[in-house]
Write a protein that holds these residues in place. Sequence first.
Motif, PDB file in Angstrom:
ATOM      1  N   HIS A 270      85.586 116.768  19.805  1.00 42.41           N
ATOM      2  CA  HIS A 270      85.825 116.814  18.368  1.00 42.41           C
ATOM      3  C   HIS A 270      84.506 116.740  17.596  1.00 42.41           C
ATOM      4  O   HIS A 270      84.288 117.481  16.627  1.00 42.41           O
ATOM      5  N   THR A 274      83.021 119.761  15.291  1.00 39.23           N
ATOM      6  CA  THR A 274      82.729 119.467  13.887  1.00 39.23           C
ATOM      7  C   THR A 274      81.295 119.850  13.542  1.00 39.23           C
ATOM      8  O   THR A 274      81.021 120.430  12.479  1.00 39.23           O
ATOM      9  N   ALA A 338      93.828 117.512  15.079  1.00 39.05           N
ATOM     10  CA  ALA A 338      92.507 117.596  14.450  1.00 39.05           C
ATOM     11  C   ALA A 338      92.255 118.966  13.819  1.00 39.05           C
ATOM     12  O   ALA A 338      91.166 119.214  13.294  1.00 39.05           O
TER      13      ALA A 338
END
Length: 572
Positions: A270, A274, A338
């Motif tokens: 993640h 990002t 997410a």
Amino acid sequence: MNAEIVFTNGFIWTADSQNPVAQAFALAKDKIIAIGTHHDIAHCIHPDTLICDLEGRFVMPGFIDGHCHYSISADDVCGVNLQGMNTPEAYIAAIQNKIQSRPEARFIRGGGFLEATFPDSGPDKALLDNLSRDIPIVIASETYHSIWVNSKALEMAGITAQTPDPQNGRIERDTQGEPSGCLRETAQALVLDRLPDWSKDDYKEAILRFQTLAHSLGITGAYDPWLDIRGQNAIAALTELDNEQLLNMNLRGALLVSPEKGQAQFPALHEQLTALKRESRRFQVSAAKFFADGIFETKTALMLQPYTAAAGKGDAYYGEQNWQTSELQAMFVAIDKAHWQIHIHCIADGAVRQALDAFDYMQRINGVRDARHCIAHATACDPNDIPRFKALDITVMLNSFWAARDKTWLMIADWIGKDRAERYLYPIESFFKAGVRVTNASDYPVTAWPNPLVGIETAVTRIPADNYHPWVFDYDAPIHHQVPWPEERATVEEMLEACTVQQARANFMEQTTGSLQVGYKADFIILDANLLHIAPDKIGSTRVLQTWFEGQLVYSATESQAELLFRAASQQ
């Protein structure tokens, strides 16, 4: 708005369902400002407008390759490339030439050997040992699901007869139990993790070479589903090229999710995704890549029915299931929550079903959102599962280049049963009829020449294209012209949409590219034949005359701009 360039007198296939065919269109800067009849674009023309008379030529949106490993092309640039060679003798000669040309090399790596050249246990290390026992030699198959190594590479990795097969991997062995020189699936990492990666500059050179190849084939966008296959140098190279404004196509990609690491890898994944989020740039990463199974060529594709006795794997062998169902479901839930995309490799029907079940579970936990997750390949799919793609809004990414009775198809048919293969391998039209979002891809460099027109021809005819097929050694052999599962032949227009607007939708780009509409980026190609009018078996040999990306000519077949005539409006 005044047009900078106007294209007239063409057959323009727009991929826009509201305006499917046009005669003319106008550009200003990087966008289309008018499209339709000559009358519709007349108001855009001013004295300095350049006019291009298409003289009836076929124009369409640029192709988008939905699954190709453009980062791995570094192997071709920096290593030895065996694509197009089909004998052990040819492989050895090419590797020997590379060794002789690089006497200072600390290792030799490359790729492209055909799995069907070494069926069953794969290639033998002795062939490479005859070339060198002093440096590691590591050659990937054309599928990148196997590597061929010499004794030095095995020694470097510490692989002996006592080394167990890793999870979801296999060390091929001789009759004495010694490693024979072929490593399958995750067993490849035992060697690859100890080899240096190509440098960032090597990757930059390779990616720019791929871009040149792509433009010549009319490709203006591509998706690499495993950017971190060798480490982070490829991603660093792509980021730099984007910042330096050297990318003249839309490049998208995904990062690998490993079944061995399980849920513990999600925070780092993640964080990396990002950090790579790059809005409004030509290189973007927004997806996680899973492998649900292996491939038929290594007998690791996960099936609902067992392989035949000819596969030599026993009476109840179904292939390899890479993920435990509970772990796959948990990772899908975390990634989807997410708001990242999921791109999952599923070759056979058992893997497809496991993935669809996991998507179904994910939606019951997270709810439904516009995610456009993707199942890649679906070489075999149970008919009852095909409608589930639409119900769950899952994209299917096909490889129509391989949907013909070639050398690999015949090998696989032996292992799954010839009768089953006839109504089992490469469903295409069934996905279209079920209303599924269908995309298409080359899986380059598995398909060494990723010409979308060859993929379209093969999908429509299900016969190997006579201008390119690496897995047909004797094109005149009648068996290659026997059409497998003819009901699964697609239409030309279906495949054009799969290679353009549907792939744009799959990547959330459909508001800017993938079709030719007012306000969209001017990403289009000009061909020397009308794909909707010529015989299907001529599609693959159609020539791309020009490729335009964001209003700029990035490829021309000749120095005279592909013999297209430009003139100022004031001179007409």
